[in-house]
Structure formats: C-alpha cells, structure tokens
Design a protein around this motif. Structure first.
Motif, short mmCIF file in Angstrom:
data_model
loop_
_atom_site.label_atom_id
_atom_site.label_comp_id
_atom_site.label_asym_id
_atom_site.label_seq_id
_atom_site.Cartn_x
_atom_site.Cartn_y
_atom_site.Cartn_z
N PRO A 198 0.81 -1.22 0.00
CA PRO A 198 0.00 0.00 0.00
C PRO A 198 0.85 1.27 0.00
O PRO A 198 1.89 1.33 0.64
N LEU A 200 1.73 4.70 1.29
CA LEU A 200 1.51 5.47 2.53
C LEU A 200 1.57 6.95 2.20
O LEU A 200 0.60 7.68 2.37
N GLN A 205 5.96 3.47 0.00
CA GLN A 205 4.97 2.42 0.20
C GLN A 205 5.30 1.63 1.45
O GLN A 205 6.41 1.74 2.00
N ARG A 206 4.34 0.87 1.89
CA ARG A 206 4.48 0.14 3.15
C ARG A 206 5.84 -0.59 3.28
O ARG A 206 6.52 -0.48 4.29
N CYS B 98 -0.06 12.04 0.40
CA CYS B 98 -0.07 11.27 1.64
C CYS B 98 -1.45 10.68 1.90
O CYS B 98 -2.43 11.42 2.00
N TYR B 99 -1.51 9.36 2.03
CA TYR B 99 -2.79 8.65 2.18
C TYR B 99 -3.06 8.19 3.59
O TYR B 99 -3.96 7.40 3.82
N ILE B 100 -2.22 8.65 4.55
CA ILE B 100 -2.44 8.21 5.93
C ILE B 100 -2.33 9.39 6.88
O ILE B 100 -1.69 10.39 6.59
N ARG B 105 -4.31 6.00 10.07
CA ARG B 105 -5.61 5.79 9.46
C ARG B 105 -5.54 6.21 8.00
O ARG B 105 -4.81 7.12 7.64
N ARG B 106 -6.31 5.53 7.14
CA ARG B 106 -6.23 5.82 5.71
C ARG B 106 -7.10 7.00 5.31
O ARG B 106 -8.21 7.18 5.83
N GLU B 108 -9.10 8.94 2.26
CA GLU B 108 -9.66 8.64 0.93
C GLU B 108 -9.03 9.57 -0.12
O GLU B 108 -8.65 9.14 -1.20
N PRO B 110 -5.91 12.10 -0.84
CA PRO B 110 -4.59 12.36 -0.26
C PRO B 110 -4.39 13.83 0.09
O PRO B 110 -4.90 14.71 -0.59
#
Ligand code: ZN
Lengths: 393, 170
Positions: A198, A200, A205-206, B98-100, B105-106, B108, B110
């Motif tokens: 995924p 991040l 990515q992770r 950035c997606y977190i 937490r994610r 939706e 970015p």
C-alpha cells in the motif's frame, strides 16, 4: 593527533520485537550484560558508560537517561546520555571513542535502548513534535511527509526507477532472514511485493519503510593496552565523523546528503582512507527507508551520485556476490528494513554487525573474503545529521 | 563461534496477550498546554501573512534572501540586514501524496504536502505547505503555484492564513 587507539572488544543485543514484555531498563540490561559476557568482562572492569536513546516523548518518562542508567550499567560511574535523533546509535560509539581516545577512560560501555511500543496508537504521535511548532505543525503533518518529499526529490533529480530502489528492501529483508535478532526477515520476498504494497505517502509504500520496534544493543570499547589483554581479535575504531546541516530543511537541496559527505570525509581522513570504494570492504548504511541506503551510499562516496539504485540492481551490494567487479556488500545484517528499527539501538546494531563481520562471527550472514575494514553510518534529527564510524582489523 | 550466543531472547508480547490479560500494563493520557512565543523574525513574518503578504530577510554579505525569515545569517553568522517583500507565487521543489494520518488511518483523498520555493527568495529556498485545487496525479516538481489566502477578516497571523497553494494557469 595525540589520541590513543580504541577497539571494540565485545558486543551483544536483544532480539528486536514489535512489542517487548521487558521495560527499557530491562532491555538495556539484557544487551549490556550480553556485551560484557561476550568479552569476559564484568561491570567493575568498566570505567564509564555512554547511553543512547530517542526523545523522552516516546516513553513519557522524563530524564530517560537516568531512568535507563541502572540497566545500562551506570551505577556509580561517569555516565552520559547522548541523542542526535536517528544518528544516535552510531554517534554513541563516537562519544565512547573520545572518552577512551582522550585517555580519560580505559574502558567504556556503550548501550543504546529504544522502546517505541509504549506510545499508542503509534509512535508517530511523538514524532510530530520534530516539525516546527509555529510554521509546520499547524499544517497537520505526519512524519512520513519529509521522507516522502526527500525520496521524491532524489528520484526526480536523477530520474530514478521505483523498482531499483525497492530492490534494497528485498535485499535487506532477505539478509535479515539469517539474523537471529531480526523481526522482519523474509527469504522469498520479491520486488513486486514491495511495489504492490500500500502507498503510505507517495513515493513511500508500506514495504519501503522499516518497522518500529523495541530492542537494545551494547558494545564494549577499550584502549589499546586493555583491548589486547581482553581479546585476540580487537576491532579498531579507525575513523569517526559527524556533521549537521541546517534545520531550515525547506531551504536546502534534499536530493543529496552533503552533511553525510562531510562526515564521511572526516572519518576517511582520520582512517587514512584515500579510495573508499576499494578500502571499505563491507558497509552498513542507515536504511530506515530503502531509498536512504542508496542516498547514503552516495553521500559516503561509495557510489556515484544518482547511480546507487542502478548499482543495486546489478547486485553490487548483495551479500554473497563476490564476483561482481565492484562488489560492496551493504547491510549484510538485514538493516533496519529487515532486523527492525528501534531508533538508537538500530544504529548501534549496524556497528555491531561490522564488528561481527570483521571478526568472522556473523554466522550465516558472514560475507566471504575476510573483510578487513567496514563502515557503519546513521542519520537523523530533521534529516540533517550524518554519523560515521570506520572499523578495521 | 558466531554472534548468535550474544543475542538475548527478549519476550515478544502480542495484542492477544494484552486483551486476554496475560500481561499487565498501566496507561497515562497527558494533557499538556504550551504557549510559544513567535519571536522577532517569525513574529513579523506572521504579521505580514495576516496582511496577505510573504516576506523574507536578505543578508548583504552572502546576498541570500531566506524564508522562513530569521534575524541572523547562519552562514555568515552575523545579523542579516533587511526585510524583502516576496511574491505569493513559487515553484514546487518536492511534494508527496499522503494517504495516511499520523496514527496510520487511511485517507480517501490524499493530502499533498509540498516544499514551495518562493519567488523573490534565493533559488530553492521556501517553506512547507499544502497544495489544493489540483488533480493529485497532475502535481509535478517544477510546477508553478500561487497562494490561496483566507479571506482577510478571517486571518489570524498564522501559516494557515494561506489555505494552500494552487497551480497557476499559464
Ligand atoms: Zn549571509
């Protein structure tokens, strides 16, 4: 320079785990007592103690140095806690070195401990305070931002491919499968696994990131005359270097770690090294992210600027690729990406790995060809400090 | 002889061990409050933001114009010399999508943090902010952007008086 020769004569560590049952002082004791046992010394043989650990905010324990002191073996001894962010693990050895090189102590125990699991739900909460409290924190940052932006600057500058960078994660997690203290060794991981993990904070990515961990590592330093009595395989500290760049990180070129080049040149000069690519046989560059290992290999002058990813893809940095014309095994331990990243302890783990590699004690990770000289490096604060130690036999 | 014998077998505890009471723990939730003085240089910088302006500082010795401003030149190690009005436009020198969140937490959509080199400052010199009004996939290094300000009556003298930077239409 009128300094005494200093050797590492012993090393020990705990397993790196996501969450340890042990407290910080208990982890420190486990590593310190193993290190002393490894060279048949007792605490009474130790003149002074250096402790490295991350900010108090991780544990919410003020005076963390004092909190950890008994576990680190500091009872009624000269003791100092040191901290330069992620650079701490390697810097702690530098600090121990000048205690002994100066003639103040004959022996010094260096211990690094980290327990990142206490801060819930995630230690990132403690990391947020590294951002400027007036100009940056109101923007709601998280720690990954700066690394993602540095990685992006690096990739963009040289037109680098994500798959060449991902190879480092693969290499290190495979190497770690042979490390008895590792938390994330994976023998059958592929580049595709990393690229499919995924996102991040793009491009991170992770699986580009090392896992947070609890753990401790310790080494024992001794002056020349003591070292020769303690062991027939002393590993000499031949050069040290450290250097810090500006804290105004948005004012500098993130694509190249100039501060690390300065630190490396300082260490090479001290070690009398003219051609690092020939004279360094094994290297443990700091790898909290896969791109960082490559970035650091360039800053250490061990790869051309922007070329380390390409080198990695040819297998130049593999542990057992001795037929490569420019072979330079890098992170044979498995690094932070594979063994785990308990901040200060992870940096010292890298020094310990070079120690074991040069003594031929690295077990299944032992690189062929009797390496004679190695380098360990760490990086930290606000992406701005480089710390370097060169060891030799 | 290998290093394996010098590895202490620390105990790895898993989530279940806590949930099922096999290991004990104590918690603490701090409530801490701070009031940070903004200082000479950043105080002026924020006051100017409130007026819808970005300013930097020039050092006459090395000729650098820096932002965020400071009252000394860290290269020349002397006081720097003067305030310089800068544009509210600049160039993206790096960015992320950035997606977190900080607690993993994610998101939706970015967030797009970027370092923006501000026009009028020395090359490559700028500060951190968000990008907005842009397709995340279209953002690129070298993109020209312009500040989108809060309405004047809502500004409070903070970095957030700029809402974000958006692409300039060429
Ligand atoms: Zn100047």
């Amino acid at each position: 320079m009128g300094m005494r020769r200093v050797a590492i004569v012993g090393a020990g560590m705990t397993k790196f785990v996501r969450r340890a049952l042990e407290t910080g002082p208990e982890l420190a004791w486990e590593a310190a007592s193993r290190a002393l046992a490894s060279c048949d010394l007792r605490l009474s043989d130790i003149d002074g103690v250096v402790l490295g650990t991350a900010p108090d905010a991780f544990d919410a324990v003020h005076m963390k140095g004092e909190y950890l002191s008994d576990g680190a073996g500091a009872w009624r001894k000269p003791y100092i806690r040191t901290y330069v962010g992620g650079g701490t693990g390697v810097f702690s050895v530098i600090q121990g070195w000048y205690h002994v090189a100066s003639g103040v102590f004959d022996t010094c125990l260096v211990v690094c401990e980290e327990k990142m699991s206490s801060h819930i739900p995630h230690p990132q909460g403690a990391f947020i305070t590294i951002f400027d409290h007036i100009l940056e924190r109101p923007l709601g940052p998280n720690l990954l931002w700066i690394f993602a932006m540095e990685m992006n600057a690096y990739m963009n500058r040289y037109g680098l491919r994500k798959e060449d960078i991902a190879y480092v994660a693969v290499k290190n997690k495979r190497n770690a499968a042979d490390h008895p203290a590792a938390m994330l060794g994976v023998r059958d991981i592929t580049i595709k696994d990393v690229l499919d993990s995924p996102v991040l904070a793009w491009p991170v990515q992770r699986m580009d990131v090392s896992p947070i961990a609890d753990g401790a590592v310790a080494v024992v330093l001794a002056a020349d005359h003591v070292a020769r009595r303690v062991t027939d395989k002393p590993v000499w500290i031949e050069g040290v270097g450290w250097n810090v760049d500006t804290t105004y990180w948005t004012n500098r070129d993130l694509s190249y770690p100039t501060y690390l080049e300065e630190a490396a040149r300082m260490a090479y000069r001290m070690a009398g090294i003219k051609e690092p690519r020939k004279e360094i046989h094994v290297v443990e560059p700091y790898d909290p992210f896969d791109y960082k290992e490559l970035h650091h290999l360039e800053g250490l002058l061990l790869a051309d600027r922007g070329k380390a990813p390409e080198d990695a893809a040819t297998g130049r940095f593999d542990r057992d690729n001795e037929n490569h014309p420019d072979w330079l095994p890098s992170s044979p331990s498995g690094g932070l990406l594979g063994v785990g990243n308990p901040i200060a302890a992870a940096g010292l783990m890298k020094v310990a790995e070079i120690f074991w590699q040069l003594r031929g004690e690295a077990g299944d990770r032992q690189i062929p060809g009797n390496p004679k000289r190695g380098l360990a490096q760490a990086w930290g604060d606000l992406m701005q400090i480089g710390t370097v130690v060169i060891l030799g036999v | 002889m290998t290093m394996e014998q010098w590895v202490y077998p620390s105990v790895y505890v898993k989530e279940d061990d806590f949930r099922e009471g096999r290991v004990l723990y104590t918690t603490w939730q701090p409530r801490l409050f701070y009031a940070w003085d903004r200082g000479t240089a950043i105080g002026r910088f924020l006051a100017e933001l409130k007026q819808g302006r970005i300013v930097g500082r020039r050092c006459r010795r090395c000729r650098r114009v820096v932002v965020p401003p400071r009252m000394f030149c860290e290269h020349c190690f002397r006081p720097n010399d003067e305030w310089v009005p800068l544009a509210d436009t600049g160039t993206v020198i790096t960015f992320s999508r950035c997606y977190i969140t900080w607690d993993m937490r994610r998101l939706e959509h970015p967030q797009i943090p970027a370092v923006i080199a501000i026009d009028g400052a020395s090359p490559g010199v700028g500060f951190l902010h968000h990008l907005g009004e842009v397709d995340p996939e279209a953002v690129h290094i070298g993109m020209k952007v312009k500040a989108v300000w809060k309405p004047a009556d809502q500004r409070e003298g903070a970095i957030t008086d700029i809402l974000y930077f958006k692409p300039m239409t060429e």
